[in-house]
Design an enzyme around this catalytic site. Structure first.
Site, PDB file in Angstrom:
ATOM      1  N   HIS A  51     -39.555  71.676 -19.714  1.00 55.79           N
ATOM      2  CA  HIS A  51     -38.848  72.526 -19.073  1.00 55.79           C
ATOM      3  C   HIS A  51     -38.665  71.012 -17.481  1.00 55.79           C
ATOM      4  O   HIS A  51     -37.519  70.378 -16.965  1.00 55.79           O
ATOM      5  CB  HIS A  51     -39.992  73.280 -18.027  1.00 55.79           C
ATOM      6  CG  HIS A  51     -39.419  74.350 -16.740  1.00 55.79           C
ATOM      7  ND1 HIS A  51     -38.037  75.025 -16.733  1.00 55.79           N
ATOM      8  CD2 HIS A  51     -39.551  74.349 -15.580  1.00 55.79           C
ATOM      9  CE1 HIS A  51     -37.558  75.159 -15.994  1.00 55.79           C
ATOM     10  NE2 HIS A  51     -38.991  75.323 -14.811  1.00 55.79           N
TER      11      HIS A  51
ATOM     12  N   SER B 230     -34.520  75.647 -12.416  1.00 49.73           N
ATOM     13  CA  SER B 230     -35.747  76.647 -12.329  1.00 49.73           C
ATOM     14  C   SER B 230     -35.348  77.799 -10.636  1.00 49.73           C
ATOM     15  O   SER B 230     -33.943  78.235 -10.777  1.00 49.73           O
ATOM     16  CB  SER B 230     -37.008  75.874 -12.103  1.00 49.73           C
ATOM     17  OG  SER B 230     -38.045  76.672 -12.213  1.00 49.73           O
TER      18      SER B 230
END
Length: 491
Positions: A467, A265
């Protein structure tokens, strides 16, 4: 308002923000993807009304430390700190469902009344408790921030390593964490399910830096965390100073000429920005593996999409309130170990917090729920969070927007410059998933077209992989980490 008051208010604001977002946007009992429910949905309206009534009950009181929860009846069987969540659930008619769900959930490592011991351990203590060697290092950036780096020099079976040795045949791997995270994200699971341990056992020298402002990197040669000036940074400064310093420091200690870089990320965001601004560092990275790569966020969903549209207003409000840190580690009541134990009535709120952040409940090792939420969020600056929102609105991968006058002073232009991804010449491997609400397939595709040296571009096989599953998913080792090890072996 003095800084102490601002810090206290920060804790209150983050708590209220979290509760509002969860209860007005998600179903706190059933699994809910981020902001799946619409404001007009009866369920959302029910929770909103229950939230308002919950706030109105005498169970809520205040203290100098922020919000405190207590019951009016000292003989009540529910612990005082659970009075408000319990009342809220009763108000919306879901108390019995919650109790039933908890009773039906088996959390093998959590016994009634016992908190998982890893809740209270730091990253080095977590590593040591699992039988791995660990070292703690500190490096000072050019602008004075003191970064803490955690190192696993080898796996359990290695012998003959000398701590501090200059030369080693073990290739160095730098693991860079996400926004509001710390080095702990790489080890918040069983050793066989954590990437850092797998890399160490596979023969790598594992380094986990902590970017400025999180739990472990909160010091400066001049400022303290109580100074406004300390928080005067976004991820732009992390890319300009923290990443180059971490790379140079690791190469100096190990005596190697290059290293592997694995980012998750924001850990990928700062890499792309670093290589764009400091292209000479491309030659210092043998291979960069991007897990849930984030440069563009124009198609982001969930909390980023919802809050991003109001990023300028939110940042202005927090600045006026003298709040410069976002989600410090001690600011979330749901991260309290007692609140997340399997036997508490508030455990589903902990599950929903992870759902809210984009992690599917069924894919998380819930034995470690309290552990995860005792280490995450780990804090960062308001500007670091705001920077992502700015890029969501603009649709660009650009530097921080200071406003017209600020941009003229910093950049000599009225708008912030874009990062030049064509300067990222390091071999890059992209690993992404269809179910990711932040690193969406459309944005990853755009990134891959602009990077000049993409050597691998692979989608996770599970379409429901989200995610945060890249770090906490129970199948992340099979779906992602084995692929990472294979990629490293090829370079």
């Amino acid at each position: 308002m003095d800084r102490f008051s601002g810090m206290t208010l920060s804790r209150v604001v983050t708590k209220v923000t979290l509760v509002l977002l969860m209860f007005l946007s998600c179903d706190p009992v059933m699994s809910c993807a981020p902001f799946r429910a619409r404001p007009s949905d009866p369920l959302t309206q029910s929770f909103a009304e229950g939230f308002r009534r919950g706030l109105a009950t005498p169970a809520l009181s205040s203290s100098p430390e922020g919000s405190a929860l207590r019951t009016r009846d000292p003989s009540a069987t529910t612990s005082s700190k659970f009075a408000f969540p319990t009342q809220l659930l009763r108000n919306v008619g879901l108390h019995d469902k919650v109790v039933s769900k908890i009773k039906g959930r088996h959390l093998g490592l959590q016994s009634p009344g016992r908190v998982h011991p890893d809740v209270y351990r730091s990253t080095p203590e977590l590593i040591s408790s699992n039988g791995y060697p660990v070292e703690t290092h500190h490096a000072v950036t050019k602008d004075g921030y003191i970064l803490e780096l955690h190192r696993i020099p080898h796996g359990k079976r290695h012998s003959g390593y000398r701590s501090g040795a200059k030369m080693t045949s073990r290739p160095a791997v730098l693991l860079m964490h996400c926004l509001l995270c710390s080095s702990s994200i790489w080890i918040l699971n069983l050793p066989g399910k954590s990437l850092a341990y797998q890399l160490a056992d596979a023969g790598y020298d594992v380094w986990m830096p902590n970017l400025r402002g999180n739990t472990y990197s909160r010091t400066h040669i001049k400022y303290t965390e109580n100074d406004e000036k300390y928080w005067d940074f976004s991820w732009q400064e992390m890319a300009n100073y923290d990443v180059p310093k971490s790379i140079d420091f690791i190469l100096e200690i190990t005596g190697q000429k290059d290293l592997y870089y694995i980012g998750f990320s924001m850990g990928t965001t700062v890499f792309y920005a670093t290589m764009s601004e400091h292209p000479e560092y491309n030659q210092k990275v043998r291979l960069m593996v991007s897990l849930a790569p984030v440069a563009y966020v124009a198609n982001a969903q969930g909390p980023v999409e919802t809050l991003g549209n109001y990023v300028y207003e939110i940042e202005a409000l927090l600045t006026n309130l003298q709040i410069y840190e976002f989600f410090p580690r001690d600011s979330l009541s749901v991260a309290n170990a007692d609140l997340c134990r399997a036997t508490t009535l508030t455990a589903p709120i902990c599950y929903s917090f992870l759902d809210f952040l984009g992690a599917e409940l069924q894919s998380i090792n819930t034995d470690y729920l309290a552990v995860i939420l005792s280490h995450y969020p780990a804090g960062s600056s308001v500007r670091a969070v705001s920077h992502f929102g700015q890029n969501l609105i603009s649709g660009q991968f650009a530097k921080y927007d200071y406003g017209v006058s600020g941009n003229l002073a910093h950049y000599g232009s009225t708008t912030p410059p874009k990062y030049d991804l064509y300067k990222v010449t390091t071999p890059v491997a992209l690993i992404w998933s269809e179910g990711d609400w932040l690193a969406t397939p459309k944005d990853v595709a755009r990134l891959s077209r602009e990077l000049p040296n993409v050597v691998s571009n692979e989608r996770v096989a599970d379409k429901k992989f989200t995610h945060n599953d890249f770090m906490w998913g129970i199948h992340a080792d099979e779906l992602v980490y084995h692929q990472v090890l294979r990629l490293l072996s090829q370079f």
